[in-house]
Design a protein around this motif. Structure first.
Motif, PDB file in Angstrom:
ATOM      1  N   LEU A  10       0.760  -1.159   0.019  1.00  0.00           N
ATOM      2  CA  LEU A  10       0.038   0.036  -0.136  1.00  0.00           C
ATOM      3  C   LEU A  10       0.938   1.277   0.065  1.00  0.00           C
ATOM      4  CD1 LEU A  10      -2.743  -0.897   2.330  1.00  0.00           C
ATOM      5  CD2 LEU A  10      -3.058  -0.502   0.266  1.00  0.00           C
ATOM      6  N   LEU A  11       2.038   1.134   0.716  1.00  0.00           N
ATOM      7  CA  LEU A  11       2.903   2.279   0.732  1.00  0.00           C
ATOM      8  C   LEU A  11       4.013   2.288   0.208  1.00  0.00           C
ATOM      9  CD1 LEU A  11       2.014   3.097   4.682  1.00  0.00           C
ATOM     10  CD2 LEU A  11       1.120   4.229   2.574  1.00  0.00           C
ATOM     11  N   PRO A  12       4.519   3.456  -0.424  1.00  0.00           N
ATOM     12  CA  PRO A  12       5.985   3.674  -0.795  1.00  0.00           C
ATOM     13  C   PRO A  12       7.315   2.941   0.232  1.00  0.00           C
ATOM     14  CG  PRO A  12       4.727   5.507  -1.112  1.00  0.00           C
ATOM     15  CD  PRO A  12       3.985   4.872  -0.345  1.00  0.00           C
ATOM     16  N   LEU A  15       8.054   4.180   3.970  1.00  0.00           N
ATOM     17  CA  LEU A  15       7.058   5.084   4.639  1.00  0.00           C
ATOM     18  C   LEU A  15       6.029   4.016   5.266  1.00  0.00           C
ATOM     19  CD1 LEU A  15       6.394   7.409   1.774  1.00  0.00           C
ATOM     20  CD2 LEU A  15       7.608   7.988   3.920  1.00  0.00           C
ATOM     21  N   HIS A  16       5.675   4.345   6.675  1.00  0.00           N
ATOM     22  CA  HIS A  16       4.856   3.385   7.323  1.00  0.00           C
ATOM     23  C   HIS A  16       3.672   4.062   8.078  1.00  0.00           C
ATOM     24  CE1 HIS A  16       7.740   0.668   6.890  1.00  0.00           C
ATOM     25  NE2 HIS A  16       8.935   1.454   7.407  1.00  0.00           N
ATOM     26  N   PHE A  69      13.132  16.058  -1.574  1.00  0.00           N
ATOM     27  CA  PHE A  69      12.202  16.168  -2.606  1.00  0.00           C
ATOM     28  C   PHE A  69      11.977  17.551  -3.043  1.00  0.00           C
ATOM     29  CE2 PHE A  69      10.812  11.920  -0.997  1.00  0.00           C
ATOM     30  CZ  PHE A  69      10.713  11.370  -2.459  1.00  0.00           C
ATOM     31  N   LEU A  71       9.422  20.546  -4.878  1.00  0.00           N
ATOM     32  CA  LEU A  71       7.777  20.680  -5.346  1.00  0.00           C
ATOM     33  C   LEU A  71       7.705  22.007  -5.959  1.00  0.00           C
ATOM     34  CD1 LEU A  71       5.963  20.017  -2.012  1.00  0.00           C
ATOM     35  CD2 LEU A  71       5.943  18.559  -4.150  1.00  0.00           C
ATOM     36  N   ARG A 125      12.137   6.527   5.112  1.00  0.00           N
ATOM     37  CA  ARG A 125      12.101   7.691   4.519  1.00  0.00           C
ATOM     38  C   ARG A 125      11.480   8.847   5.099  1.00  0.00           C
ATOM     39  NH1 ARG A 125      11.681   7.278  -1.728  1.00  0.00           N
ATOM     40  NH2 ARG A 125       9.664   5.874  -1.185  1.00  0.00           N
ATOM     41  N   GLN A 126      10.566   8.677   6.165  1.00  0.00           N
ATOM     42  CA  GLN A 126      10.159   9.632   7.047  1.00  0.00           C
ATOM     43  C   GLN A 126      10.397   9.363   8.510  1.00  0.00           C
ATOM     44  OE1 GLN A 126       6.039  10.423   6.502  1.00  0.00           O
ATOM     45  NE2 GLN A 126       5.655  11.016   8.627  1.00  0.00           N
TER      46      GLN A 126
ATOM     47  N   PRO B  48       1.663   8.068   7.192  1.00  0.00           N
ATOM     48  CA  PRO B  48       2.854   8.967   6.752  1.00  0.00           C
ATOM     49  C   PRO B  48       2.616  10.254   5.825  1.00  0.00           C
ATOM     50  CG  PRO B  48       2.487   7.402   5.204  1.00  0.00           C
ATOM     51  CD  PRO B  48       1.553   6.756   6.358  1.00  0.00           C
ATOM     52  N   LEU B  49       3.465  11.358   5.823  1.00  0.00           N
ATOM     53  CA  LEU B  49       2.778  12.535   5.132  1.00  0.00           C
ATOM     54  C   LEU B  49       2.556  12.235   3.731  1.00  0.00           C
ATOM     55  CD1 LEU B  49       5.882  14.624   6.482  1.00  0.00           C
ATOM     56  CD2 LEU B  49       3.311  15.226   6.934  1.00  0.00           C
ATOM     57  N   VAL B  50       3.261  11.107   2.965  1.00  0.00           N
ATOM     58  CA  VAL B  50       3.091  11.060   1.639  1.00  0.00           C
ATOM     59  C   VAL B  50       2.840   9.655   1.312  1.00  0.00           C
ATOM     60  CG1 VAL B  50       4.888  10.698  -0.322  1.00  0.00           C
ATOM     61  CG2 VAL B  50       4.899  12.586   1.051  1.00  0.00           C
ATOM     62  N   GLU B  51       1.764   9.410   0.398  1.00  0.00           N
ATOM     63  CA  GLU B  51       1.351   7.996  -0.274  1.00  0.00           C
ATOM     64  C   GLU B  51       1.294   8.158  -1.657  1.00  0.00           C
ATOM     65  OE1 GLU B  51      -1.886   6.393   1.500  1.00  0.00           O
ATOM     66  OE2 GLU B  51      -1.946   7.048   3.465  1.00  0.00           O
ATOM     67  N   PHE B  52       1.186   6.708  -2.218  1.00  0.00           N
ATOM     68  CA  PHE B  52       0.968   6.552  -3.729  1.00  0.00           C
ATOM     69  C   PHE B  52      -0.266   7.576  -4.100  1.00  0.00           C
ATOM     70  CE2 PHE B  52       3.474   2.618  -3.481  1.00  0.00           C
ATOM     71  CZ  PHE B  52       4.482   3.009  -4.151  1.00  0.00           C
ATOM     72  N   ASN B  55      -3.725   5.753  -4.296  1.00  0.00           N
ATOM     73  CA  ASN B  55      -4.389   5.233  -3.032  1.00  0.00           C
ATOM     74  C   ASN B  55      -5.000   6.770  -2.271  1.00  0.00           C
ATOM     75  OD1 ASN B  55      -3.651   2.691  -3.395  1.00  0.00           O
ATOM     76  ND2 ASN B  55      -1.777   2.793  -2.070  1.00  0.00           N
ATOM     77  N   ARG B  70       2.301  16.647  -5.816  1.00  0.00           N
ATOM     78  CA  ARG B  70       2.658  15.450  -6.271  1.00  0.00           C
ATOM     79  C   ARG B  70       4.131  15.114  -6.183  1.00  0.00           C
ATOM     80  NH1 ARG B  70      -2.596  16.343  -7.320  1.00  0.00           N
ATOM     81  NH2 ARG B  70      -3.792  14.626  -8.480  1.00  0.00           N
ATOM     82  N   LEU B  71       4.745  14.217  -5.875  1.00  0.00           N
ATOM     83  CA  LEU B  71       6.349  13.990  -5.920  1.00  0.00           C
ATOM     84  C   LEU B  71       6.455  12.670  -6.595  1.00  0.00           C
ATOM     85  CD1 LEU B  71       6.924  14.281  -2.168  1.00  0.00           C
ATOM     86  CD2 LEU B  71       7.715  15.974  -3.903  1.00  0.00           C
ATOM     87  N   MET B  72       7.540  12.562  -7.519  1.00  0.00           N
ATOM     88  CA  MET B  72       8.018  11.246  -7.888  1.00  0.00           C
ATOM     89  C   MET B  72       8.642  10.462  -7.178  1.00  0.00           C
ATOM     90  SD  MET B  72       8.387   9.091 -10.454  1.00  0.00           S
ATOM     91  CE  MET B  72       8.067   9.730 -12.193  1.00  0.00           C
ATOM     92  N   ASP B  73       8.494   9.355  -6.929  1.00  0.00           N
ATOM     93  CA  ASP B  73       9.234   8.415  -6.248  1.00  0.00           C
ATOM     94  C   ASP B  73      10.277   7.795  -6.906  1.00  0.00           C
ATOM     95  OD1 ASP B  73      10.051   6.706  -4.404  1.00  0.00           O
ATOM     96  OD2 ASP B  73       8.391   5.223  -4.169  1.00  0.00           O
ATOM     97  N   PRO B  74      11.410   7.935  -6.598  1.00  0.00           N
ATOM     98  CA  PRO B  74      12.626   7.611  -7.577  1.00  0.00           C
ATOM     99  C   PRO B  74      12.863   5.825  -7.195  1.00  0.00           C
ATOM    100  CG  PRO B  74      13.369   8.790  -5.669  1.00  0.00           C
ATOM    101  CD  PRO B  74      12.056   8.964  -5.357  1.00  0.00           C
ATOM    102  N   HIS B  75      12.340   5.509  -6.033  1.00  0.00           N
ATOM    103  CA  HIS B  75      12.473   4.199  -5.687  1.00  0.00           C
ATOM    104  C   HIS B  75      11.470   3.269  -6.670  1.00  0.00           C
ATOM    105  CE1 HIS B  75      11.974   0.385  -3.378  1.00  0.00           C
ATOM    106  NE2 HIS B  75      12.859   0.552  -3.182  1.00  0.00           N
ATOM    107  N   MET B  80       3.757   9.856  -6.045  1.00  0.00           N
ATOM    108  CA  MET B  80       3.482  10.054  -4.628  1.00  0.00           C
ATOM    109  C   MET B  80       2.608  11.550  -4.814  1.00  0.00           C
ATOM    110  SD  MET B  80       6.340   8.305  -2.490  1.00  0.00           S
ATOM    111  CE  MET B  80       7.486   9.832  -2.640  1.00  0.00           C
ATOM    112  N   VAL B  82       1.448  14.346  -1.290  1.00  0.00           N
ATOM    113  CA  VAL B  82       1.643  14.689  -0.062  1.00  0.00           C
ATOM    114  C   VAL B  82       0.183  15.092   0.362  1.00  0.00           C
ATOM    115  CG1 VAL B  82       2.317  16.432   1.510  1.00  0.00           C
ATOM    116  CG2 VAL B  82       3.667  15.828  -0.839  1.00  0.00           C
TER     117      VAL B  82
END
Lengths: 384, 384
Positions: A10-12, A15-16, A69, A71, A125-126, B48-52, B55, B70-75, B80, B82
């Motif tokens: 569910l999460l990147p 991130l938890h 990151f 923005l 990462r957070q 978390p502050l950030v998710e896909f 979702n 929005r942010l690109m997740d390099p991983h 993602m 905010v």
């Protein structure tokens, strides 16, 4: 918290979701730390999650550039950055908005930071950073104050087997420069010292080799290390570092005679932006809990900006060392018991869980809702 | 906090440094609110502050799409987002990670959200959301519980002149649908009702016109509104909404007879994703403090997902209504007084501010450092 299969889908990565008991544990620990800071005159500030890139990543903040990151701000059409570290923000506040406040200025903070990549040691990462900054004081008393404050606060939240490792990351370069070594030689020596590679130190150390080997082998428990250090012939610049280490240790000993202190005379990694006495906080159970030290607030370089020191604690590691407080008892309050009876129980320290509809077996319902007790008539009874 | 010239030059519009006294004020209020939630069995979670993006912005989260960075997740190479709202994250946690926990599930949260644009009413682009979600309960008791909890918590932090405005944002559509109006007519009526434009309601209301005008004019203090509502002939679907309003109000009255309650029978704005009884919390001093109501957790639409209700408080507005607690006294502890004497003062409830070097006039130094007292010999003396 290890990511389970569900959350990782569910999460990147890194991130938890922090789930119930752990979230309360963290919040309680953060509040207690900040209360300890406040009790010693450190006042809380809360910078925003996002700033203009050019501000956030200038000066000491530049170190985190690749971890940050970006923005686009549609309002100003300028790039913003999500903070990967709170320390540069506190320095900015101190040297701009609070530049007319009396010095020394004592500030503290707690907040979330976001990083582009996790490390092997810290895949998150957070995470939550909590810390203090003491700005505008040059004295060894300032260095000692922040170390003692960190120890006091960590002890207050129950961190066991705490130890402090002192270092002066500028000392090696000052010794090398004092003995006439060039930049490239110093860089090579740094690498050798980081690897604790005595043979390489001997090979590239030139006139500094013997001294650096002595520093390496003297590192360890503070009293022994300082005794060995006292006997070494240091060039003038490094002499200042030795004096600061000696004075700070004496202040720590006077305040907390039982504190476990070690000294690393060649440590450098993780302190690239420190300009004087620095330290790492350890717990035998959890490893590194945080670090701190001297820097210049508001500008880079030894003679610019304001003298400052402080520390940052990483809550993720720290919580592994701290037992959670016992949660208060949960009482199931059956449907129809009335708002007032639940209020009375809360005033006695209970957590109340209200029944929203009538049930046949209140004790079983209490158990289903993870309550250890239920309200029967006017009495709190334990669940069977 | 109004942006001063300095901060507006340093920070993007709508983003602020929260400075000392205000930051402590907010932190104390947030912790007190969460303690009130915890006392009624609501357990804290921290998403978390950030998710896909897919979702965070699916289901009820879609409403905030334009307000979300929005942010690109390099991983993962995926986009993602905010968070601009925490509620959808709590619903996600409840219906995924905590899907096997007993229902009703009581969760609470506090955290920062970031928005692309401020509104005229709320120019801030970052603020603290604090709230609760009660998931898996259909009963009016659940509706009443969250309203009462909000009132209890706001009262605990000192919000004066609190009032609750109840509404059922689904009632108007159910009345219109029950009387055979089409979608376009309903949309036009919504606009007229939002403007409280009785003439337009009469013009486009068709068979619903009289009823809607009665609902409009009945809105106001709860008892009068409910009396008027009781006398109206409602189509079947809307009858369910009336019953829920009646039952919830009765539960509120039983628990808190003195609570100021109003009812708005045509309110809709800000409740686009609510599926039943909803409410807004007001303080005469500060205006709207937060809102809440019924929705479906985990999916959109009336019959999908789980029944849920909850509320969100906006700390920026809220703090304007709440007096800050009196800060404890600050004592200047002159250089050389010793760690132990400062520790003793802290144990007595003082904030200690250590002198880092000797000074000639300790009382003047205390004053300079904003201390009302200083330690003279063993005694705490007021400054001049």
């Amino acid at each position: 918290m290890p990511a389970d299969a569900l959350s990782s889908a569910l999460l990147p990565a890194g991130l938890h979701d922090v789930l119930p008991s752990e979230a309360a544990h963290e919040a309680a620990a953060v509040e207690r730390l900040l209360a300890e800071f406040a009790a010693q005159g450190y006042r809380r500030v809360d910078p925003p999650l996002v700033e203009f890139e050019e501000n956030l990543l200038s000066g000491p903040g530049a170190a985190m550039s690749k971890q940050t990151f970006r923005l686009m701000d549609p309002h100003s059409q300028r790039m913003m950055a999500v903070r990967a570290d709170i320390t540069p923000q506190i320095a900015r506040i101190a040297t701009t908005r609070l530049k007319n406040e009396a010095r020394p200025l004592r500030l503290c903070y707690a907040g979330q930071v976001l990083r582009v990549k996790g490390s092997q040691l810290r895949p998150e990462r957070q995470f939550t950073q909590v810390g203090v900054e003491l700005i505008g004081a040059l004295e060894a008393e300032a260095d000692a104050e922040v170390v003692l404050l960190a120890v006091q606060a960590l002890t207050a939240i129950g961190v066991p087997h705490l130890s402090v490792d002192l270092c002066v990351p500028t000392m090696v370069s000052r010794i090398c420069a004092g003995l006439g070594l060039g930049e490239e030689e110093i860089r090579q020596l740094r690498g050798a010292l980081d690897r604790k590679d005595a043979a390489a130190v001997a090979a590239v150390g030139g006139p500094a080799a013997t001294l650096l080997e002595s520093l390496m082998s003297a590192s360890g428990p503070a009293d022994r290390a300082m005794q060995a250090l006292a006997a070494l012939p240091l060039p003038e610049g490094a002499e200042k570092d030795r004096r600061r280490l000696t004075d700070t240790l004496a202040l720590l000993r006077a305040a907390m005679p039982d504190l476990t202190v070690t000294v690393d005379l060649v440590e450098h990694r993780g302190f690239e932006y420190q300009t004087g006495l620095s330290f790492t906080l350890f717990s035998r159970a959890a490893g590194e809990l945080g670090q701190g030290g001297r820097y210049r607030a508001g500008a880079q370089g030894e003679d610019r900006g304001e003298p400052a020191t402080g520390f940052t604690l990483y809550m993720d590691t720290l919580l592994r060392a701290v037992p959670a407080a016992k949660a208060p008892g949960r009482v199931y309050v059956p449907h129809g018991s009335g708002w007032e009876s639940a209020r009375r129980l809360r005033a006695e320290g209970w957590v109340t869980v209200a029944g929203l509809a009538p049930v046949g077996d209140a004790a079983a319902e209490a158990k289903r809702l993870q309550c250890g007790h239920w309200l029967a008539g006017g009495d709190v009874k334990p669940v069977g």
